[in-house]
Design a protein around this motif. Structure first.
Motif, PDB file in Angstrom:
ATOM      1  N   UNK A 132      -3.012  20.736 -28.799  1.00  0.00           N
ATOM      2  CA  UNK A 132      -2.766  22.054 -28.224  1.00  0.00           C
ATOM      3  C   UNK A 132      -3.907  23.013 -28.485  1.00  0.00           C
ATOM      4  N   UNK A 133      -3.568  24.278 -28.671  1.00  0.00           N
ATOM      5  CA  UNK A 133      -4.572  25.325 -28.825  1.00  0.00           C
ATOM      6  C   UNK A 133      -5.157  25.358 -30.225  1.00  0.00           C
ATOM      7  N   UNK A 134      -4.318  25.296 -31.249  1.00  0.00           N
ATOM      8  CA  UNK A 134      -4.770  25.467 -32.632  1.00  0.00           C
ATOM      9  C   UNK A 134      -4.805  24.171 -33.425  1.00  0.00           C
ATOM     10  N   UNK A 135      -4.261  23.080 -32.899  1.00  0.00           N
ATOM     11  CA  UNK A 135      -4.313  21.807 -33.600  1.00  0.00           C
ATOM     12  C   UNK A 135      -3.181  21.614 -34.583  1.00  0.00           C
ATOM     13  N   UNK A 136      -3.008  20.383 -35.024  1.00  0.00           N
ATOM     14  CA  UNK A 136      -1.970  20.066 -36.008  1.00  0.00           C
ATOM     15  C   UNK A 136      -2.413  20.334 -37.429  1.00  0.00           C
TER      16      UNK A 136
ATOM     17  N   UNK B 202      -2.455  14.917 -38.046  1.00  0.00           N
ATOM     18  CA  UNK B 202      -2.331  14.258 -36.753  1.00  0.00           C
ATOM     19  C   UNK B 202      -1.962  12.790 -36.887  1.00  0.00           C
ATOM     20  N   UNK B 203      -2.091  12.062 -35.769  1.00  0.00           N
ATOM     21  CA  UNK B 203      -1.762  10.631 -35.760  1.00  0.00           C
ATOM     22  C   UNK B 203      -2.930   9.816 -35.203  1.00  0.00           C
ATOM     23  N   UNK B 204      -4.110   9.878 -35.845  1.00  0.00           N
ATOM     24  CA  UNK B 204      -5.273   9.160 -35.322  1.00  0.00           C
ATOM     25  C   UNK B 204      -5.222   7.659 -35.568  1.00  0.00           C
ATOM     26  N   UNK B 205      -4.239   7.196 -36.367  1.00  0.00           N
ATOM     27  CA  UNK B 205      -4.156   5.765 -36.646  1.00  0.00           C
ATOM     28  C   UNK B 205      -3.823   4.958 -35.394  1.00  0.00           C
ATOM     29  N   UNK B 206      -3.357   5.620 -34.334  1.00  0.00           N
ATOM     30  CA  UNK B 206      -3.051   4.921 -33.087  1.00  0.00           C
ATOM     31  C   UNK B 206      -4.306   4.659 -32.246  1.00  0.00           C
ATOM     32  N   UNK B 207      -5.405   5.312 -32.594  1.00  0.00           N
ATOM     33  CA  UNK B 207      -6.629   5.208 -31.805  1.00  0.00           C
ATOM     34  C   UNK B 207      -7.522   4.076 -32.307  1.00  0.00           C
TER      35      UNK B 207
ATOM     36  N   UNK C 104      -3.644  11.721 -25.056  1.00  0.00           N
ATOM     37  CA  UNK C 104      -2.384  12.158 -25.661  1.00  0.00           C
ATOM     38  C   UNK C 104      -2.638  12.899 -26.979  1.00  0.00           C
ATOM     39  N   UNK C 105      -3.634  12.440 -27.732  1.00  0.00           N
ATOM     40  CA  UNK C 105      -3.977  13.131 -28.966  1.00  0.00           C
ATOM     41  C   UNK C 105      -4.485  14.534 -28.710  1.00  0.00           C
ATOM     42  N   UNK C 106      -5.353  14.684 -27.713  1.00  0.00           N
ATOM     43  CA  UNK C 106      -5.849  16.014 -27.356  1.00  0.00           C
ATOM     44  C   UNK C 106      -4.704  16.920 -26.910  1.00  0.00           C
TER      45      UNK C 106
ATOM     46  N   UNK D 270     -10.627  15.117 -33.673  1.00  0.00           N
ATOM     47  CA  UNK D 270     -10.890  16.528 -33.962  1.00  0.00           C
ATOM     48  C   UNK D 270     -10.093  17.421 -33.015  1.00  0.00           C
ATOM     49  N   UNK D 271      -9.998  17.031 -31.739  1.00  0.00           N
ATOM     50  CA  UNK D 271      -9.230  17.827 -30.789  1.00  0.00           C
ATOM     51  C   UNK D 271      -7.762  17.886 -31.135  1.00  0.00           C
ATOM     52  N   UNK D 272      -7.228  16.802 -31.703  1.00  0.00           N
ATOM     53  CA  UNK D 272      -5.816  16.809 -32.093  1.00  0.00           C
ATOM     54  C   UNK D 272      -5.579  17.645 -33.338  1.00  0.00           C
ATOM     55  N   UNK D 273      -6.443  17.533 -34.326  1.00  0.00           N
ATOM     56  CA  UNK D 273      -6.173  18.175 -35.622  1.00  0.00           C
ATOM     57  C   UNK D 273      -6.757  19.583 -35.736  1.00  0.00           C
ATOM     58  N   UNK D 274      -7.763  19.902 -34.938  1.00  0.00           N
ATOM     59  CA  UNK D 274      -8.321  21.258 -34.944  1.00  0.00           C
ATOM     60  C   UNK D 274      -8.027  22.011 -33.652  1.00  0.00           C
ATOM     61  N   UNK D 275      -7.487  21.331 -32.665  1.00  0.00           N
ATOM     62  CA  UNK D 275      -7.078  21.980 -31.434  1.00  0.00           C
ATOM     63  C   UNK D 275      -8.237  22.343 -30.520  1.00  0.00           C
ATOM     64  N   UNK D 276      -7.878  23.011 -29.430  1.00  0.00           N
ATOM     65  CA  UNK D 276      -8.880  23.426 -28.453  1.00  0.00           C
ATOM     66  C   UNK D 276      -9.868  24.413 -29.062  1.00  0.00           C
ATOM     67  N   UNK D 277      -9.380  25.284 -29.940  1.00  0.00           N
ATOM     68  CA  UNK D 277     -10.261  26.269 -30.590  1.00  0.00           C
ATOM     69  C   UNK D 277     -11.315  25.563 -31.436  1.00  0.00           C
ATOM     70  N   UNK D 278     -10.886  24.602 -32.261  1.00  0.00           N
ATOM     71  CA  UNK D 278     -11.829  23.879 -33.090  1.00  0.00           C
ATOM     72  C   UNK D 278     -12.817  23.065 -32.274  1.00  0.00           C
TER      73      UNK D 278
END
Length: 464
Positions: free
Chosen positions: A314-318, A323-328, A308-310, A340-348
């Motif tokens: 999306x493409x560019x990240x939050x 992001x909301x990594x505290x749920x992990x 869900x975080x990934x 990293x996938x959530x906050x930097x996106x697919x590009x990052x």
């Protein structure tokens, strides 16, 4: 006057420029974290930037002195990954109240110091070949240590892979992957002909004699023991994959790959039916979105939240810090790729994968360039170990394969992993230095043109 067969440039200035870019990326990542979370640029912010810069430049200076022909790309790539990992762990600490970033900074300093010591003290990587069987013995001891009463840290997230000495914990298996690579490289480079030629032939398969293969069987059994006794599926896959790739590179026979895949299939099916922890991993992977598995102990909640975080990135990240990594659960180690996938996106995320690919490719290039069989096998083994570790953990986070307990090299929180991977960096740099160093082919008895000598030899051969 000496004549050089090849003329290679040290390219240390290129490395310095790339290091500045890598350090700048780390500083920008830290700044983004502080700005996104409303924190000021305090003394800790500047201290951390200075520490990483001093460590990197010190390593660079040592390379100028002791390995000036080493690959100029490997060190900047690793500094970029390590610096980004420190920034993300610091970001997670701010929201969770943990102190993992402080511990990671301490381990980074120790790991870089250890790598510098390897560069400074190891004059030639071929010296390690003398310790082939000692490396096997050390590997076995390291793998047994987590099972020894008194120093064993017990079961951590279902795996018994840690030792505890005072307030410190350490994972000996991370160092074992280096010593096993040294053993495989030393043994295969010395016994390649026996493995290729001796023994029985069954169909198209040429099998070696049992007595020649016995040391490698011992090493393979040690890796299988990790799965049986320590319940660590990821490390077991890593060791077995390392074994198969190095023997394939040494022999160039596809039959070894086929044998390895068959053994892996048989072993996987047997492990699923015999060991409950393996069956649980597979079931959680297959039924990840089943509510019964999401809510179960050691269930699929971690994997589902990571997916869900990934998706949220999306493409560019939050953005870093948004992001909301505290749920992990254990977001700073097992699931840092999801953060990293959530906050930097697919590009990052693709950019990070490109850095890993570049690191592995430069390691393979060092293997191709070095002139001794031991160095070739060692460079391939160490590079592949990092590549396989990335595949296993990223594949688990993205649910391509079952999730295991391995850490993402250089990024995730984990001192033993960081220490081992920086030592791998040092060994690859030493091998690449030997590969790129010019060769002096001059000599008083060697003619500059071999053609006259060849013609004289042909004249002396009697006619049939």
């Amino acid at each position: 006057m000496s004549q050089l067969l090849t003329v290679a440039k040290p390219r240390r200035n290129t490395e310095l420029v790339l290091l500045v870019l890598a350090l700048g990326m780390s500083a920008v990542a830290n700044a983004n974290v502080n700005l996104s979370l409303g924190r000021s640029f305090d003394n800790d912010f500047y201290t951390q930037i200075v520490i990483l810069a001093v460590l990197s430049i010190a390593f660079h200076v040592v390379l100028r002195l002791k390995a000036k022909y080493a690959d100029p790309v490997i060190l900047p790539v690793v500094v970029a990954l390590n610096g980004l990992g420190l920034a993300v762990i610091h970001r997670l600490d701010i929201t969770s109240g943990d102190t993992a970033a402080t511990r990671q900074w301490m381990w980074t300093s120790l790991a870089v110091a250890a790598a510098i010591a390897v560069i400074w003290l190891l004059r030639d990587h071929r010296v390690l070949r003398r310790y082939t069987y000692i490396s096997l013995l050390v590997s076995v001891v390291l793998l047994i240590l987590p099972l020894v009463p008194g120093i064993s840290a017990g079961s951590v997230f279902g795996a018994t892979v840690w030792i505890k000495i005072g307030p410190f914990t350490f994972q000996p298996g991370e160092i074992a992957k280096i010593t096993l690579a040294i053993f495989f490289a030393g043994y295969l480079s010395s016994n390649r002909d026996l493995i290729l030629l001796a023994g029985k032939k069954i169909g198209p398969l040429q099998l070696p004699r049992t007595r020649d293969l016995a040391p490698m069987i011992v090493a393979w059994l040690a890796s299988v023991g990790v799965l049986v006794f320590q319940r660590d599926l990821g490390t077991s896959i890593l060791f077995f994959g390392l074994f198969m790739v190095m023997i394939y590179v040494a022999t160039s026979r596809v039959s070894w790959i086929l044998i390895g895949l068959a053994l892996m299939a048989v072993g996987g099916v047997a492990a699923y039916h015999i060991f409950p922890h393996v069956a649980r991993r597979i079931d959680v992977w297959v039924n990840a979105f089943d509510p019964a598995y999401i809510g179960a102990a050691y269930g699929s909640f971690q994997v589902v939240e990571g997916l869900f975080g990934l998706a949220n990135g999306g493409l560019m990240g939050t953005g870093l810090g948004e992001g909301s990594p505290d749920k992990l659960p254990v977001a700073n180690s097992d699931m840092i790729i999801a953060v990293i996938g959530e906050e930097l996106g697919l590009v990052g995320l693709f950019a990070i994968l490109c850095l890993y690919a570049l690191f592995v490719a430069r390691g393979f290039r060092a293997a191709l360039g070095t002139r001794d069989a031991f160095g070739k096998l060692l460079a391939v083994g160490l590079s592949f170990a990092v590549a396989l570790q990335c595949f296993v953990i990223i594949g688990g986070v993205t649910r391509l394969i079952p999730l295991t307990g391995l850490t993402t090299p250089f990024l995730a929180a984990g001192g033993s992993s960081l220490l081992a991977n920086w030592i791998i960096v040092a060994l690859l740099l030493k091998i690449s230095d030997a590969a790129r160093r010019p060769i002096d082919v001059s000599g008083p008895s060697r003619p500059s043109d071999p053609k006259p000598q060849l013609e004289q030899t042909l004249k002396e051969v009697p006619a049939p």
